[in-house]
Structure formats: structure tokens, C-alpha cells
Motif scaffolding. Structure first.
Motif, PDB file in Angstrom:
ATOM      1  N   VAL A  89       0.871  -1.177   0.000  1.00  0.00           N
ATOM      2  CA  VAL A  89       0.000   0.000   0.000  1.00  0.00           C
ATOM      3  C   VAL A  89       0.908   1.227   0.000  1.00  0.00           C
ATOM      4  N   SER A  90       0.718   2.125  -0.942  1.00  0.00           N
ATOM      5  CA  SER A  90       1.613   3.279  -1.028  1.00  0.00           C
ATOM      6  C   SER A  90       0.916   4.458  -1.695  1.00  0.00           C
ATOM      7  N   VAL A 122      -3.927   7.011  -3.525  1.00  0.00           N
ATOM      8  CA  VAL A 122      -3.400   5.867  -2.779  1.00  0.00           C
ATOM      9  C   VAL A 122      -3.597   4.629  -3.633  1.00  0.00           C
ATOM     10  N   GLY A 123      -2.572   3.784  -3.676  1.00  0.00           N
ATOM     11  CA  GLY A 123      -2.647   2.547  -4.445  1.00  0.00           C
ATOM     12  C   GLY A 123      -2.577   1.323  -3.545  1.00  0.00           C
ATOM     13  N   ILE A 124      -3.476   0.352  -3.782  1.00  0.00           N
ATOM     14  CA  ILE A 124      -3.468  -0.928  -3.065  1.00  0.00           C
ATOM     15  C   ILE A 124      -3.077  -1.997  -4.074  1.00  0.00           C
ATOM     16  N   TYR A 125      -1.967  -2.698  -3.824  1.00  0.00           N
ATOM     17  CA  TYR A 125      -1.424  -3.660  -4.773  1.00  0.00           C
ATOM     18  C   TYR A 125      -1.534  -5.076  -4.189  1.00  0.00           C
ATOM     19  N   ASP A 151      -2.741  10.752   3.212  1.00  0.00           N
ATOM     20  CA  ASP A 151      -1.765  10.147   4.131  1.00  0.00           C
ATOM     21  C   ASP A 151      -2.460   9.297   5.191  1.00  0.00           C
ATOM     22  N   GLU A 152      -3.593   9.763   5.681  1.00  0.00           N
ATOM     23  CA  GLU A 152      -4.332   9.027   6.699  1.00  0.00           C
ATOM     24  C   GLU A 152      -4.872   7.706   6.137  1.00  0.00           C
ATOM     25  N   TRP A 153      -5.421   7.748   4.929  1.00  0.00           N
ATOM     26  CA  TRP A 153      -5.903   6.526   4.289  1.00  0.00           C
ATOM     27  C   TRP A 153      -4.761   5.521   4.104  1.00  0.00           C
ATOM     28  N   THR A 173      -6.917   1.745  -7.073  1.00  0.00           N
ATOM     29  CA  THR A 173      -6.404   3.101  -6.868  1.00  0.00           C
ATOM     30  C   THR A 173      -7.559   4.059  -6.622  1.00  0.00           C
ATOM     31  N   PHE A 174      -7.372   4.926  -5.620  1.00  0.00           N
ATOM     32  CA  PHE A 174      -8.383   5.954  -5.376  1.00  0.00           C
ATOM     33  C   PHE A 174      -7.680   7.241  -4.940  1.00  0.00           C
TER      34      PHE A 174
END
Length: 319
Positions: free
Chosen positions: A68-69, A80-83, A115-117, A91-92
């Protein structure tokens, strides 16, 4: 033990990238931690009202997240990307909440929101601890706790007259016990039951149940857990119980063999003590039947030869 457990970690308006169209669409995103109701997941609703009434929504489970980055600003701002491990991604991008902006009379910082997400997703999906080395509070047991946490199942313990706690918690099966842990503080063990003291256990698609015996700390009683992992819990309990039964059988067999060897040793010792013959004229006579020498009886003047056919020597009377 959390009786009023809330599995919602974070929620808010975002613009999520459509896999089919490839464009960002506005929606209400809800991130939920693992619980008895399901695994870690993000739920996508059309708006906040739809989420409140639990209208139609799409669910993405976060069981196999690789990373997650934050995305580079050149790719997408406040994103934010969730891989995932299968090389797919979600991505959202965060956007300011207009209701909060009107309430507090200033725009919500989209960068801080992103940043919080990213932070909460990393903590829940990757096991990142708050007190890491970068914060100056290293946790030397973090890796062990994460490994132990991965072996736990999210359950909801139903109220029982034998136990004064109930609610959301995590359940762990070890080689010898079923352990119940506090979901809010993973280091706090609430109660444990020895597997050898269980009378019976069973499951279905949404429940796991077992009956404890008198040797348990809770005493006799039936304990019911609401969970989505009933089958997995049952298989682990059953496997551990079979292992304990096999160890018990091997121990009994070992004890029986030891007792048998001791009895055989005692018998050999007893036979060994019977080998020396009694010191009597009869036994001396019997053993001398096989000798080649001659037997003599003693008289006052000269020795008297005794024939082997005689059982005992006879002496001439002086009278």
C-alpha cells in the motif's frame, strides 16, 4: 473483549478508478477491519446515504495485499494505491468533504487525508506498527506478534452463564489449547481451554461450538462463536485433538512396554537367586552322581569306600 465493537476503520468520499472504464468516479468508501462478519475489506457505495441504509455496494477483500503506497503526484494527486499478490491493484484519490468544509469554514487538506488513508491501510493490511523505529519506539516483539496474529480467527463469543465476557474477539488454536484474545489489545489473553478437556466440538458455515469439561478454568459449559471461519477452526481443532490422542496412545504403549520389561527383569532376578542349591546331604549326593571320583565315608580308623548305588553311607555300629 469488545461488546460494542465497530469494524469500520475509516470512511469518506473518494474518487476511485474504475477497472472497466479507467476513469475516476466519486463514491463513498468504507474500510472495515477483519471481524466475525468478514475479512478486511473496502466497501464502495454510491454516496453516504446508501452506506447508512446498506444499499447495493461492491466489496473488495484485502486478504492478499502486497503493498500500500502513495502514488506520485505526476500520476495522480492525493492518490493511494493498493497492490495485490496477483499483480492487480485498486487506486483511489481523496477529495475534500464539502460538508466538513462548510462546517469548519475551511477546506479539508486532501494531502493529509490521503496520508491518513495510506497509514490505516498499511497498519491493517501489512501489519505495520505505530511504534516502529522511525517513531523512536522500536517493538522487538513485533514480528512474533504479527506471526501469532496471522494464526488467529475473528469470532464473536455469544453470552454464556459460565463466562462473564462476550463479544468480538480473536480465537487461536495451539498444540494444546484454544485461546481467546482481546481484539483491541492482541497481547491480552482472555481465557483458554485445554483441547484434552473438550467433550465435543462442531461447526457450520457461520458458527463454531464446543462443550468444555470440568477440568477447564471455565468449568462445564457450551460455548458458541459466530464466525465466517467455522470450517477452518474446526479442522485445526480436530487435527490438534488427533495429535494429542496419538501422543496419549504412544505414551500408554510406552508405559506398558516399560512395565513388561520390569516384570521380565524381576523374573530373571528371581530365577537367578534360585540357581544356588541348598547345602544338604541330599543335594550334595544328587550332584555327585555325575562325578567320576569315588565317594568315601569317614570312620575312626580308616576310610570306607561307598558304592554309588547307595543313597546314604552306613556306619558300623560300635555296639
Amino acid at each position: 473483549m469488545a461488546t460494542n465493537f465497530n469494524d469500520i476503520v475509516k470512511q469518506g468520499y473518494v474518487k476511485i478508478r474504475s477497472r472497466r472504464l479507467g476513469i475516476y468516479q466519486r463514491c463513498w468508501l468504507v474500510f472495515k477491519k477483519a471481524s466475525s462478519k468478514g475479512p478486511k475489506r473496502i466497501e464502495k457505495f454510491s454516496d453516504e446515504r446508501a452506506a447508512y441504509f446498506r444499499c447495493y455496494h461492491k466489496v473488495t477483500e484485502l486478504n492478499h495485499v502486497k503493498n500500500v503506497s502513495r502514488l506520485p503526484k505526476s500520476t495522480r494527486k492525493h492518490a493511494v494505491g493498493i497492490y495485490f499478490e496477483d499483480d492487480t491493484s485498486r487506486t483511489f484519490a481523496c477529495e475534500s468533504d464539502h460538508s466538513l468544509a462548510l462546517l469548519f469554514l475551511w477546506p479539508v487538506d486532501q494531502e493529509l487525508e490521503a496520508d491518513e488513508w495510506c497509514k490505516v491501510l498499511q497498519m491493517e493490511c501489512l501489519g505495520t506498527q505505530m511504534n516502529d523505529i522511525s517513531l523512536g519506539e522500536p517493538d522487538l516483539l513485533a514480528s512474533g506478534v504479527e506471526r501469532e496474529q496471522s494464526e488467529r480467527f475473528n469470532v464473536y463469543l455469544m453470552p454464556s452463564p459460565n463466562l462473564d465476557v462476550h463479544g468480538e474477539c480473536t480465537l487461536q488454536i495451539t498444540f494444546e489449547n484454544i485461546c481467546l484474545w482481546d481484539i483491541q489489545n492482541p497481547r491480552v489473553k482472555l481465557v483458554s481451554w485445554p483441547l484434552s478437556a473438550l467433550r465435543r466440538y462442531g461447526r457450520d458455515s457461520t458458527w463454531f461450538t464446543f462443550e468444555a469439561g470440568r477440568m477447564c478454568d471455565t468449568g462445564e459449559g457450551l460455548f458458541i462463536f459466530q464466525t465466517r471461519d467455522g470450517e477452518a477452526i474446526y479442522q485445526k481443532v480436530h487435527s490438534a485433538a488427533l495429535t494429542i490422542a496419538e501422543q496419549h496412545d504412544r505414551l500408554l504403549q510406552s508405559v506398558k512396554n516399560s512395565v513388561l520389561q520390569m516384570k521380565m527383569s524381576e523374573r530373571a532376578v528371581s530365577l537367578g537367586t534360585m540357581v544356588p542349591l541348598p547345602r544338604s546331604a541330599y543335594w550334595q549326593h544328587i550332584t555327585r552322581q555325575h562325578s567320576t571320583g569315588q565317594l568315601f565315608g569317614l570312620q575312626e580308623d580308616s576310610p570306607l569306600k561307598i558304592h554309588r548305588t547307595e543313597t546314604f553311607p552306613t556306619y558300623r555300629s560300635e555296639h
